[in-house]
Design an enzyme around this catalytic site. Structure first.
Site, PDB file in Angstrom:
ATOM      1  N   MET A 134      94.658  89.596  52.534  1.00  0.00           N
ATOM      2  CA  MET A 134      94.271  88.713  53.632  1.00  0.00           C
ATOM      3  C   MET A 134      93.460  89.441  54.704  1.00  0.00           C
ATOM      4  O   MET A 134      93.362  90.664  54.714  1.00  0.00           O
ATOM      5  CB  MET A 134      95.514  88.105  54.289  1.00  0.00           C
ATOM      6  N   HIS A 135      92.904  88.644  55.608  1.00  0.00           N
ATOM      7  CA  HIS A 135      92.369  89.079  56.901  1.00  0.00           C
ATOM      8  C   HIS A 135      91.041  89.834  56.839  1.00  0.00           C
ATOM      9  O   HIS A 135      90.432  90.079  57.881  1.00  0.00           O
ATOM     10  CB  HIS A 135      93.374  89.957  57.657  1.00  0.00           C
TER      11      HIS A 135
ATOM     12  N   ASP B  16      97.481  86.728  49.220  1.00  0.00           N
ATOM     13  CA  ASP B  16      98.319  87.516  48.315  1.00  0.00           C
ATOM     14  C   ASP B  16      99.798  87.147  48.376  1.00  0.00           C
ATOM     15  O   ASP B  16     100.436  86.926  47.337  1.00  0.00           O
ATOM     16  CB  ASP B  16      98.109  89.020  48.530  1.00  0.00           C
TER      17      ASP B  16
END
Length: 483
Positions: free
Chosen positions: A79-80, A235
């Site tokens: 992520m991110h 994830d």
């Protein structure tokens, strides 16, 4: 046949299954991460594309009949991360990853803006996507000026597979641009992040169609019919799909690179002040909450390199039966920390070392420090109203029986150890593809794994571990004061 692709920080894995979940093939390719400065963590997106092509080519070579019958693809990803694209969809700079902390000042500024926490459901952490763009705007203005689109890592991989820009909702929930309650981009958050002029991708749910595999790639991998590519999942959301954690009362503890305790939620019920993450699930109309410690097996791997001994051997040196806690305390803040302290500057430490202590004592301290950090995550989750009375143990660290015994005792909670098999993010991504192609109910497809055995708290050691935990939580303020 259905393919789950799991884009991890250290590599990409593909898992090929049939509609009943039987594994028909798997392949993996590793790649590295660049750390050009302290606190920085970057990857070149072309590494993901190269790895994807190698994984699918390997599956075509080793399981040609299964690949020829491929119906759907789901993608999980870390992520991110911020992938910046120009108007021609060309990558403008390396992706800034989830564990990059350079934008801590920008995160703090954004977090103070009115309604940001309320709309996003979360504290703005330095690892989130929005502060990364503010950092680029300040320190790389020429790059920012060329930026037309921002996509998350797995969504960039889907762009390669389909030629379409799409953003999947569970992943977008970690950007600080999504209204996590309504599951839509928030104009207010986009304005706060100073990217309201960018062309944000259309949003899709994790099990929703998000494009078709490009003809060139179908031909390369011996597939004659259309292949649907679904939204996929972040994830941990995809791992929850693989582990059958969809609703309230279900949860898992993951000992991976980072440590995670995740619980399902049937409604949007954020409490950002706890530093618990509240994100959209990869299936419609569900959410999840999780507490995160940034360095779990990463802590043991770090110590392994120093000790010159493999992590598994270090764990085996502790024996089979859980012993009393060590008086040596380890703070696992090698890359800063998230839940519950939200501190990107703090760093790890050993406290209480004695000349008599040896390698095994330090190994135990590392595992104990990670376990206590996860107990803090569990207590933060309870503070939000999340209810869970047992957890499923997943991730590489969960292969250590000693570590699982330690968690069960420190948490005072039974922990289920699943039967051997694949039930992580790659399986979750493939299950999302099954739902997207067939229209089946996620609760029917995303069932929990069989349980090999349940580890229960060691009642004789409960008081000792509680006392050690109380000391552990007192150390952070003292150490932080001198760092």
């Amino acid at each position: 046949m259905y393919l789950g692709l799991d884009l991890g920080t250290s590599g990409l894995r593909g898992l090929l299954i049939d509609e009943q979940g039987a594994i028909k093939g798997s392949a993996a390719v590793a790649f590295g991460t660049d750390h050009p400065h302290a606190g920085w963590s970057e990857q070149e997106p072309h590494l993901w594309i190269d790895a994807c092509d190698k994984v699918l080519s390997e599956l075509h070579r080793t399981a040609p009949d299964a690949m020829a019958n491929l119906k759907g693809i789901g993608i999980s990803g870390h992520m991110h991360g911020a992938v910046l694209l120009d108007k021609k969809l060309k990558v403008l700079r390396p992706c800034i990853l989830w564990n990059d902390t350079r934008s801590h000042a920008e995160a703090a500024t954004l977090d103070q803006i009115k309604n940001v926490r309320e709309l996003s459901g979360n504290i703005v952490f330095p690892g989130f996507t929005a502060p990364k763009l503010l950092w680029v705007k300040s320190y790389e203005p020429k790059i920012f000026a060329k930026t037309a689109h921002v996509v998350l890592p797995k969504d960039y991989l889907r762009l390669h597979l389909t030629g379409l820009l799409r953003a999947e909702i569970s992943d977008a929930a970690g950007s600080s641009w999504l209204n996590t309650g309504t599951r839509r981009w928030s104009q207010r958050l986009l304005e706060a992040g100073q990217i309201d002029n960018l062309d944000m991708p259309d949003l899709v749910e994790g099990s929703e169609p998000a494009g078709s595999l490009r003809d060139e790639l179908r031909s390369r991998w011996g597939i004659e019919h259309e292949v649907m590519v679904v939204g996929g999942g972040a994830d941990n959301a995809a791992a929850a799909c693989g582990a059958g954690v969809l609703k309230a009362g279900q949860g898992f503890v993951s000992l991976g690179t980072s440590g995670v305790i995740l619980v399902g939620r049937d409604e949007f019920a954020p409490q950002p002040e706890t530093a618990v993450h509240t994100f959209c699930h990869a299936v419609p109309d569900r959410w999840y909450q999780m507490g995160v410690t940034l360095a779990a097996t990463d802590s043991l791997n770090w110590y392994s390199k120093i000790a010159g001994v493999a992590p598994a051997q270090l764990a085996n040196e502790l024996g089979e039966k859980l012993k009393a806690p060590t008086p040596v305390h380890f703070l696992p803040y090698l890359s800063g920390e998230r839940t519950p302290i939200n501190d990107s500057h703090v760093r790890g430490s050993f406290v209480g070392l004695d000349i008599a202590h040896g390698r095994a004592e330090l190994t135990k301290a590392v595992m104990q420090g990670v376990t206590f950090a996860l107990r803090q995550c569990l207590e933060a989750l309870h503070a939000t109203g999340a209810e869970v009375d047992r957890l499923l143990a997943i991730g590489g660290g969960a292969q250590s029986d000693y570590w699982v015994q330690m968690m069960a005792t420190a948490f005072n909670m039974p922990i289920d150890v699943p039967e051997k098999g694949d039930f992580g993010a790659a399986l979750g991504a493939a299950r999302l593809a099954i739902c997207g192609v067939t229209g089946r109910d996620p609760e029917e497809v995303m069932t929990p794994p069989g349980i090999a055995h349940t580890v229960r708290p060691n009642q004789k050691l409960l008081a000792d571990y509680n006392a050690a935990y109380e000391k552990f939580i007192q150390i952070y303020p003292a150490v932080r004061a001198v760092q």
